[in-house]
Design a protein around this motif. Sequence first.
Motif, PDB file in Angstrom:
ATOM      1  N   ALA A 232      27.301  39.325  36.699  1.00 16.30           N
ATOM      2  CA  ALA A 232      28.221  40.453  36.837  1.00 16.30           C
ATOM      3  C   ALA A 232      29.662  40.052  36.559  1.00 16.30           C
ATOM      4  N   GLN A 233      30.034  38.822  36.930  1.00 17.55           N
ATOM      5  CA  GLN A 233      31.405  38.358  36.723  1.00 17.55           C
ATOM      6  C   GLN A 233      31.735  38.295  35.238  1.00 17.55           C
ATOM      7  N   ILE A 234      30.831  37.731  34.446  1.00 17.54           N
ATOM      8  CA  ILE A 234      31.053  37.643  33.001  1.00 17.54           C
ATOM      9  C   ILE A 234      31.084  39.039  32.384  1.00 17.54           C
TER      10      ILE A 234
ATOM     11  N   GLU B  77      54.159  38.610  33.319  1.00 16.45           N
ATOM     12  CA  GLU B  77      53.448  37.375  33.637  1.00 16.45           C
ATOM     13  C   GLU B  77      52.619  37.504  34.917  1.00 16.45           C
ATOM     14  N   ALA B  78      52.544  38.700  35.464  1.00 21.12           N
ATOM     15  CA  ALA B  78      51.826  38.904  36.722  1.00 21.12           C
ATOM     16  C   ALA B  78      50.328  38.667  36.538  1.00 21.12           C
ATOM     17  N   ARG B  79      49.686  38.273  37.603  1.00 25.20           N
ATOM     18  CA  ARG B  79      48.234  38.087  37.615  1.00 25.20           C
ATOM     19  C   ARG B  79      47.684  38.648  38.929  1.00 25.20           C
ATOM     20  N   PHE B  80      46.581  39.359  38.822  1.00 21.90           N
ATOM     21  CA  PHE B  80      45.982  39.980  39.987  1.00 21.90           C
ATOM     22  C   PHE B  80      44.522  39.549  40.091  1.00 21.90           C
ATOM     23  N   ASP B  81      44.093  39.279  41.309  1.00 19.82           N
ATOM     24  CA  ASP B  81      42.706  38.896  41.572  1.00 19.82           C
ATOM     25  C   ASP B  81      42.054  40.025  42.356  1.00 19.82           C
ATOM     26  N   ILE B  82      41.203  40.783  41.677  1.00 17.72           N
ATOM     27  CA  ILE B  82      40.533  41.920  42.306  1.00 17.72           C
ATOM     28  C   ILE B  82      39.034  41.656  42.300  1.00 17.72           C
ATOM     29  N   GLY B  83      38.515  41.351  43.467  1.00 19.02           N
ATOM     30  CA  GLY B  83      37.084  41.085  43.569  1.00 19.02           C
ATOM     31  C   GLY B  83      36.635  39.902  42.737  1.00 19.02           C
ATOM     32  N   GLY B  84      37.505  38.901  42.605  1.00 25.73           N
ATOM     33  CA  GLY B  84      37.166  37.733  41.801  1.00 25.73           C
ATOM     34  C   GLY B  84      37.444  37.905  40.325  1.00 25.73           C
TER      35      GLY B  84
END
Length: 342
Positions: free
Chosen positions: A3-5, A181-188
Motif C-alpha cells: 500500500a505504501q508504494i 521546501e516543506a515536507r509533510f508526513d501523513i500516514g507514513g
Amino acid sequence: MDAQIALLLAQDGLVNGAVYGLMALALVLVFSVTRVIFIPQGEFVAFGALSMAMLHAGRTPTTLWLLLALAGMVLVVEVWRWKRGAAVDWTSALVWCVALPAVAAALVLGLKPESLAAQAVTTIVLITPLGPLLYRLAFRPLANATVLMLLIVSVALHGVLVGLGLLFFGAEGSRTPAFSEARFDIGGLQITGQSIVVVGVTLSLVVLLFLFFGRSMIGKALRATAMNRVGARLMGIPTELSGDVSFALAALIGAVSGLLIAPLTTVYYDTGFLIGLKGFVAAIVGGLASYPLALAGALLVGQLESFSSFWASAFKEVLVFTLIIPVLWWRSMFSRHVEDEE
C-alpha cells in the motif's frame, strides 16, 4: 507492491497528471478556437523552465531576444498589411509587439529580479507574448486553411522552435529551486511542498479559466468563436483577436507549467515535446472539445505513467501513447464524419 508504494505512485501520478492537464486544457482551447493542433505547446514549457533557470543564475534569458525578434517581424508584417489596404487593429498589435516586449525587457534588463517570485513573474511576462506573436506570424495568414494544412505548419513550427531551443539553451539541462521546501508526513506518506504547489496552482488555474469562460465578455467571445466561427464573426466578434487571446492563454499555461516542473526534474531544450504529447493524449480523451474530459484523461495518463514505471519502466512511454488507440477506436464508433468545407 504494498500500500505504501501504491500511495507513492498515486501521488506521483497526480502531480504529473496535473501538469498534463494544463497541457490538455491549452491544446483544447487553441484547437476549439483556431482549429490548430498546436504541437509546439510543449516548447512553451521548456522555454519557461529554462528561462527561469537562466534568471536564477543571473543571466539574461535568450528568450528575450526571440521575443524582440518576433515582435519586430510581426510589426513589419502589420505595417505591410496596412499599406496593402488591410484593416489592422493597431491597439492589439501595439500591445503584443511593443508594450509587452518592452515590459519584459525592462524586467529582465532593468529590474534584474532576484527573488523566486519576481523571477517567475518575469518568466511569465517573457513567454506569454510568444503565443500571439507566433499565431500572427504562422497561423493567422492560414486561418481559412484545412486542419491538415494547419497541422503541417504546426509540426514545422515545432521543429523550428526545438532548433532554436538547442541554439539558445544548449544541450545541458537545468533545474530551479523549489517554491516550497516543506515536507509533510501523513500516514507514513511523504508529501513535498512542491507537489502541493503543483496541484494547488493547477486547481487555481482551472477555476480561473472556468470563471473566465463563464463570466467574462472575452471568455464568452472565445466560446462563441469555438462553437461557430462564421456566426461569431457575423455577430461582430473579432475572430482574429480570439486567436490572439487563445494563443496567449496557451503560452501562459505553458510558462506556468514550466515553472512548476523545473524544480521536480531536469529540463532540457526538447523536454517539452514529450510533455506536450502526453497532454495531447489527454486532450484526445476529451475529443479535443471537452475540458472536463481532458482533465480526466490527464489524470488517467499520469496514473498510467506512474504505475507503468513500477511494473514495466522500459515500456511506460509505449503504454501511455498506446492509450490513444482504444480512445480513437471508441470515438470512431460513435462519431459522425464531416468533410471539411471547400
